[in-house]
Motif scaffolding. Structure first.
Motif, PDB file in Angstrom:
ATOM      1  N   HIS A   1      44.331  -7.708 -50.730  1.00 32.24           N
ATOM      2  CA  HIS A   1      43.572  -6.386 -50.426  1.00 32.24           C
ATOM      3  C   HIS A   1      43.498  -5.383 -51.223  1.00 32.24           C
ATOM      4  N   CYS A   2      44.296  -5.249 -52.271  1.00 29.01           N
ATOM      5  CA  CYS A   2      44.464  -4.233 -53.323  1.00 29.01           C
ATOM      6  C   CYS A   2      44.159  -4.186 -54.669  1.00 29.01           C
ATOM      7  N   PRO A   3      43.408  -3.391 -55.341  1.00 30.52           N
ATOM      8  CA  PRO A   3      42.826  -3.667 -56.460  1.00 30.52           C
ATOM      9  C   PRO A   3      44.001  -3.461 -57.693  1.00 30.52           C
ATOM     10  N   ASN A   4      43.604  -4.140 -58.727  1.00 32.43           N
ATOM     11  CA  ASN A   4      44.614  -3.956 -60.083  1.00 32.43           C
ATOM     12  C   ASN A   4      45.752  -4.597 -60.055  1.00 32.43           C
ATOM     13  N   THR A   5      46.130  -5.701 -59.251  1.00 24.39           N
ATOM     14  CA  THR A   5      47.664  -6.131 -59.049  1.00 24.39           C
ATOM     15  C   THR A   5      47.755  -7.150 -60.224  1.00 24.39           C
ATOM     16  N   LYS A   6      48.832  -7.127 -60.708  1.00 27.24           N
ATOM     17  CA  LYS A   6      49.336  -7.962 -61.665  1.00 27.24           C
ATOM     18  C   LYS A   6      50.495  -8.888 -61.131  1.00 27.24           C
ATOM     19  N   MET A   7      50.337  -9.578 -60.188  1.00 27.73           N
ATOM     20  CA  MET A   7      51.351 -10.509 -59.475  1.00 27.73           C
ATOM     21  C   MET A   7      51.116 -11.956 -59.606  1.00 27.73           C
ATOM     22  N   ASP A   8      49.831 -12.376 -60.042  1.00 27.11           N
ATOM     23  CA  ASP A   8      49.542 -13.766 -59.995  1.00 27.11           C
ATOM     24  C   ASP A   8      48.980 -14.203 -61.268  1.00 27.11           C
ATOM     25  N   GLY A   9      49.956 -14.150 -62.430  1.00 28.75           N
ATOM     26  CA  GLY A   9      49.517 -14.309 -63.643  1.00 28.75           C
ATOM     27  C   GLY A   9      48.833 -15.814 -63.704  1.00 28.75           C
ATOM     28  N   ASP A  10      48.864 -16.870 -62.929  1.00 29.76           N
ATOM     29  CA  ASP A  10      48.287 -18.283 -63.202  1.00 29.76           C
ATOM     30  C   ASP A  10      47.125 -17.999 -62.366  1.00 29.76           C
ATOM     31  N   ARG A  11      46.730 -17.067 -61.572  1.00 28.16           N
ATOM     32  CA  ARG A  11      45.613 -16.961 -60.716  1.00 28.16           C
ATOM     33  C   ARG A  11      45.418 -18.052 -59.691  1.00 28.16           C
ATOM     34  N   ASP A  12      46.511 -18.658 -59.100  1.00 35.22           N
ATOM     35  CA  ASP A  12      46.429 -19.707 -58.192  1.00 35.22           C
ATOM     36  C   ASP A  12      46.292 -19.140 -56.672  1.00 35.22           C
ATOM     37  N   GLY A  13      46.523 -17.842 -56.510  1.00 36.12           N
ATOM     38  CA  GLY A  13      46.351 -17.139 -55.411  1.00 36.12           C
ATOM     39  C   GLY A  13      48.041 -16.877 -54.592  1.00 36.12           C
ATOM     40  N   VAL A  14      48.930 -17.193 -55.452  1.00 32.94           N
ATOM     41  CA  VAL A  14      50.285 -17.180 -54.910  1.00 32.94           C
ATOM     42  C   VAL A  14      51.194 -16.037 -55.771  1.00 32.94           C
ATOM     43  N   PRO A  15      51.494 -14.990 -55.241  1.00 34.82           N
ATOM     44  CA  PRO A  15      51.897 -13.781 -55.988  1.00 34.82           C
ATOM     45  C   PRO A  15      53.619 -14.098 -56.096  1.00 34.82           C
ATOM     46  N   CYS A  16      53.799 -13.592 -57.172  1.00 36.22           N
ATOM     47  CA  CYS A  16      55.293 -13.539 -57.578  1.00 36.22           C
ATOM     48  C   CYS A  16      56.147 -14.815 -57.468  1.00 36.22           C
ATOM     49  N   GLU A  17      55.580 -15.914 -57.913  1.00 35.82           N
ATOM     50  CA  GLU A  17      56.085 -17.078 -57.876  1.00 35.82           C
ATOM     51  C   GLU A  17      57.414 -17.197 -58.754  1.00 35.82           C
ATOM     52  N   ASN A  18      57.623 -16.592 -59.791  1.00 32.78           N
ATOM     53  CA  ASN A  18      58.790 -16.710 -60.583  1.00 32.78           C
ATOM     54  C   ASN A  18      59.914 -15.658 -60.066  1.00 32.78           C
ATOM     55  N   ASP A  19      59.564 -14.786 -59.001  1.00 39.21           N
ATOM     56  CA  ASP A  19      60.552 -13.987 -58.593  1.00 39.21           C
ATOM     57  C   ASP A  19      61.482 -14.694 -57.509  1.00 39.21           C
ATOM     58  N   SER A  20      62.597 -14.726 -57.921  1.00 39.01           N
ATOM     59  CA  SER A  20      63.793 -15.279 -57.163  1.00 39.01           C
ATOM     60  C   SER A  20      64.249 -14.449 -56.008  1.00 39.01           C
ATOM     61  N   ARG A  21      63.703 -13.155 -55.756  1.00 38.31           N
ATOM     62  CA  ARG A  21      64.336 -12.200 -54.627  1.00 38.31           C
ATOM     63  C   ARG A  21      63.648 -12.881 -53.208  1.00 38.31           C
ATOM     64  N   PHE A  22      62.628 -13.889 -53.460  1.00 36.50           N
ATOM     65  CA  PHE A  22      61.691 -14.135 -52.203  1.00 36.50           C
ATOM     66  C   PHE A  22      61.797 -15.777 -52.043  1.00 36.50           C
TER      67      PHE A  22
END
Length: 56
Positions: free
Chosen positions: A35-56
């Motif tokens: 929903h928000c513009p200019n996010t930088k959370m999906d480097g491989d653009r597969d629609g899944v954010p923060c895949e490498n963030d171990s906190r989640f």
């Protein structure tokens, strides 16, 4: 009387945050990505954010 299910939406809002390190949950990251513009959370653009963030 039949039981009803109520679906609630988290109270997220676009506020300028862009990075996984700024998110507090996977749900919040997903909201921002969708929903928000200019996010930088999906480097491989597969629609899944923060895949490498171990906190989640």
């Amino acid at each position: 009387m039949p039981a009803t299910t109520t679906r609630t939406t988290p109270g997220f809002r676009c506020d300028g945050r862009q990075y996984c390190s700024q998110m507090h949950s996977r749900a919040e990251a997903e909201f921002f990505l969708r929903h928000c513009p200019n996010t930088k959370m999906d480097g491989d653009r597969d629609g899944v954010p923060c895949e490498n963030d171990s906190r989640f």
